[in-house]
Structures are given as C-alpha cells and as structure tokens.
Write an enzyme that holds these catalytic residues in place. Structure first.
Site, PDB file in Angstrom:
ATOM      1  NE  ARG A 195      31.607  42.013  52.215  1.00 51.09           N
ATOM      2  CZ  ARG A 195      32.281  41.280  53.090  1.00 51.09           C
ATOM      3  NH1 ARG A 195      33.597  41.161  52.957  1.00 51.09           N
ATOM      4  NH2 ARG A 195      31.668  40.664  54.077  1.00 51.09           N
ATOM      5  CB  ILE A 203      43.322  39.577  34.966  1.00 53.47           C
ATOM      6  CG1 ILE A 203      43.563  40.205  33.591  1.00 53.47           C
ATOM      7  CG2 ILE A 203      41.920  39.815  35.466  1.00 53.47           C
ATOM      8  CD1 ILE A 203      42.830  39.482  32.463  1.00 53.47           C
ATOM      9  CG  ASP A 204      47.465  41.690  32.371  1.00 59.37           C
ATOM     10  OD1 ASP A 204      46.699  40.777  32.019  1.00 59.37           O
ATOM     11  OD2 ASP A 204      47.548  42.774  31.762  1.00 59.37           O
ATOM     12  N   GLY A 218      47.088  39.268  28.356  1.00 56.99           N
ATOM     13  CA  GLY A 218      48.374  39.710  28.890  1.00 56.99           C
ATOM     14  C   GLY A 218      49.109  40.452  27.791  1.00 56.99           C
ATOM     15  CB  SER A 246      41.948  58.589  33.208  1.00 52.53           C
ATOM     16  OG  SER A 246      42.012  59.986  33.174  1.00 52.53           O
ATOM     17  NE  ARG A 282      44.535  18.977  27.497  1.00 53.68           N
ATOM     18  CZ  ARG A 282      45.669  18.768  26.825  1.00 53.68           C
ATOM     19  NH1 ARG A 282      45.732  17.840  25.896  1.00 53.68           N
ATOM     20  NH2 ARG A 282      46.734  19.482  27.067  1.00 53.68           N
TER      21      ARG A 282
END
Ligand code: F6P
Length: 327
Positions: A26, A132-133, A176, A78, A160
């Site tokens: 954007r 994200i890593d 990860g 790719s 939890r």
C-alpha cells in the site's frame, strides 16, 4: 552505474508471507502515485515475474488492505530464480514493460535474488525485510515478527489455562526453521519455564531439574517453548525423550502456520508504511541496491549486501531471563 530517472517500478513479495506485507505494498503504491511513478504489482514473487504475471496498480488497488494479513500480491519460493538463465529472462520481461526498478519484500533468499538480478542486469533494486522469523542480517526488525509473536503469545496463554487446570507440562513449538527469535520473545513474554533454541543441544537434565524444582514448591504445570528447527515436529522428539529418560510426561502443541496469518500488529503496519515510502524515495533519489532497515530504533537505508545473510537476533541472555523469572 549511471542512473536513469525512475518512471516505472514494480513490487513483489517473496518467500514466506508475513503480516504487514500489505501495508508495504500500500505504501509503495501510494508513494509512487504521489511521485508520478507508474507501479506494477508482480504476483507470486519471482515465480510470477518469470511468468510475466503482473498488473498495474493505482491508489484504489490498495484500498482496504492495511488490516489484512498475507499479501494481496501472493508469494512463493522460487528455486528457478537461483539460476542466472532465469534471471536473464526476468530482466527481459522487466525491460519489455519499461520497468526501471524493482522493490522486493522478503527475507535473505529474496534479497539474494534481487542482488543477483541487479548485478547481472544493472537493474536498480531495493529490499524491504519481510519475514516473521526476524532473522535477517543488517536489520533489527523484519515486518511480520511482531504479529507472529503476538499470535503465539495468545495461543500460549490459552494453553497455560488448560495446562494449569490439569497439572501438565506442555511443549509448545513455535516457527523459525533457522531462527529462535520468535521462541525467545514468546518464552519471555509468556513466563515459560524453558526456551529451547535451534542452535543449542537440548539439555534434558536441566529441563527435568527445573520441572522437579517447580513441583517441589507446588508448581504443577510448566510451559516449554521450542523453536521448530529444521523440520516442524521437533517438540515431539523432545517430549518422547523427556518421558522415556526422565519420566516426565508432556503434551505437545505445534503452533505452525497460524503464526503467519492474521491482521498485522501496530509495529508491522507502522514499519510497513514507513519502509515502503522510504523504498520509493530511495529509488526516486537515484539510489539503488539498498535495503531499508531498522537499526537501534531508527529506519535507515543501507547497502543491500549488508542484509543478505540469515542472522539469529537471539540474545542468549534472554534465555536466562525467561528461566530466572519462572523459578
Ligand atoms: O516464513 C518463515 C517460516 O515461517 C519459517 O519460520 C518456517 O519454518 C517456514 O517459513 C515454513 O515455510 P513454508 O510455509 O514454505 O513451509
């Protein structure tokens, strides 16, 4: 290399998608429009480029996407693009469309592809860190990390509740493949008893001791965060060894791709907007082969070759922090 004036650019997202990539797109499109630059969106990363899959974009093409996860341009890994002959084909496709420069949002593999294309065919490129890593050299932050961490925290908090209600030990595996950044941040933020990094051999003795020490002072549930390692499912092996060798039964939860989706968190929207704008302006000013990074709290333009390796932004001290606070 003498730079010609940039009139037309293209943008692609590459590798694993990450929340905030839409904010980058954007920003690139709207900044380009503001500068009178024509902009193409290439679909499916480098694979789409090789198939000439692209469309011209305008301010409206990126309306109502700021809150959406994933990438409206789609993404891919790719293997073809690792070969010079395919990159030559890509360069020709860009030339045929009079595209003067390319902006790539992705991780180290995507940046390596951009660098090779630029060096071999004299094409200006700019990289924006998107994975994200949070495992790219040269930058303290990659777009998507904050959202992924928040998604994982929410999941761990829920686990939890059930772990505590049933006196259980849980091993929760976070993403990860070669980075422990998510594991470490999630471990500290969820009060995990242990964080198992990719880079370290699992110290079963230490884990068993910590769990038993907790039990002695009345703690009946434990959370252990596991970085996934080369292949998802590492937590199952660890759970088996804990039970077989140390008589500690545990439940396993692999969070997986849920961490890649979802509406981007504030940091990913903000840095997406800022880095997208800076990428276009960097090209407009005649610079090329750069990356936009976050360094010590500031966004900066740095040479692309500083950002082409994997780097685990893990400060091992934080493992100690998680462990000390969860005694
Ligand atoms: O996007 C990064 C990453 O999520 C890694 O943490 C993970 O191991 C890998 O991608 C998974 O990739 P894919 O979705 O292609 O299997």
């Amino acid at each position: 290399m003498a730079q010609k004036k940039i009139k037309t650019i293209a943008v692609l997202t590459s590798g694993g998608d990450s929340p905030g990539m839409n904010c980058v797109i954007r920003s690139i499109v709207r900044t380009s429009v503001g500068h009178g630059i024509k902009v193409y969106g290439i679909e499916r990363g480098y694979s789409g480029l090789l198939n000439n899959e692209m469309r011209e974009m305008n301010a409206s093409s990126v309306g109502n996407i700021i809150q959406r996860g994933g990438t409206i341009l789609l993404s891919s890994r790719s293997p073809e693009f690792r070969e010079a002959s395919h990159r030559a084909r890509a360069a020709q496709i860009l030339e045929d469309r009079d595209i003067d420069a390319l902006i790539v949002c992705g991780g180290d593999g995507s940046f390596k592809g951009a660098m090779a294309l630029s060096q071999e065919h004299n094409i200006p490129v700019i990289g924006i860190p998107g994975t994200i890593d949070n495992d790219l050299s040269g930058t303290d932050y990659t777009i998507g990390f904050d959202t992924a961490v928040n998604t994982a925290i929410e999941a761990v908090d829920k686990i939890r509740d059930t772990a505590a209600s049933n006196d259980r030990t849980f091993l929760i595996e976070v993403m990860g493949a070669r980075s422990s950044a998510i594991a470490l941040k999630v471990g500290v933020c969820t009060g995990a008893e242990n964080v198992l990094l990719n880079s370290q051999k699992v110290d079963y003795e230490k884990i068993a001791k910590a769990i038993r020490r907790g039990m002695r002072r009345g703690k009946n549930s434990s959370i252990i965060i596991v970085a996934e390692g080369e292949k998802p499912g590492r937590a199952y092996n660890i759970s088996n060894v804990l039970e077989d060798m140390h008589n500690i039964p545990s439940k396993v939860c692999v969070l997986g791709h849920i961490q890649r989706g979802g509406s981007p968190a504030a940091n990913d929207r903000f840095f997406g907007a800022l880095m997208g704008m800076m990428a276009v302006e960097t090209l407009f000013e005649g610079n090329h082969r750069h990356a936009i990074v976050l360094h010590r709290g500031e966004t900066k333009v740095v040479p692309l070759d500083k950002c082409m390796e994997k780097s685990d932004h893990v400060m091992e001290d934080f493992v100690g922090l998680a462990e000390e606070l969860s005694i």
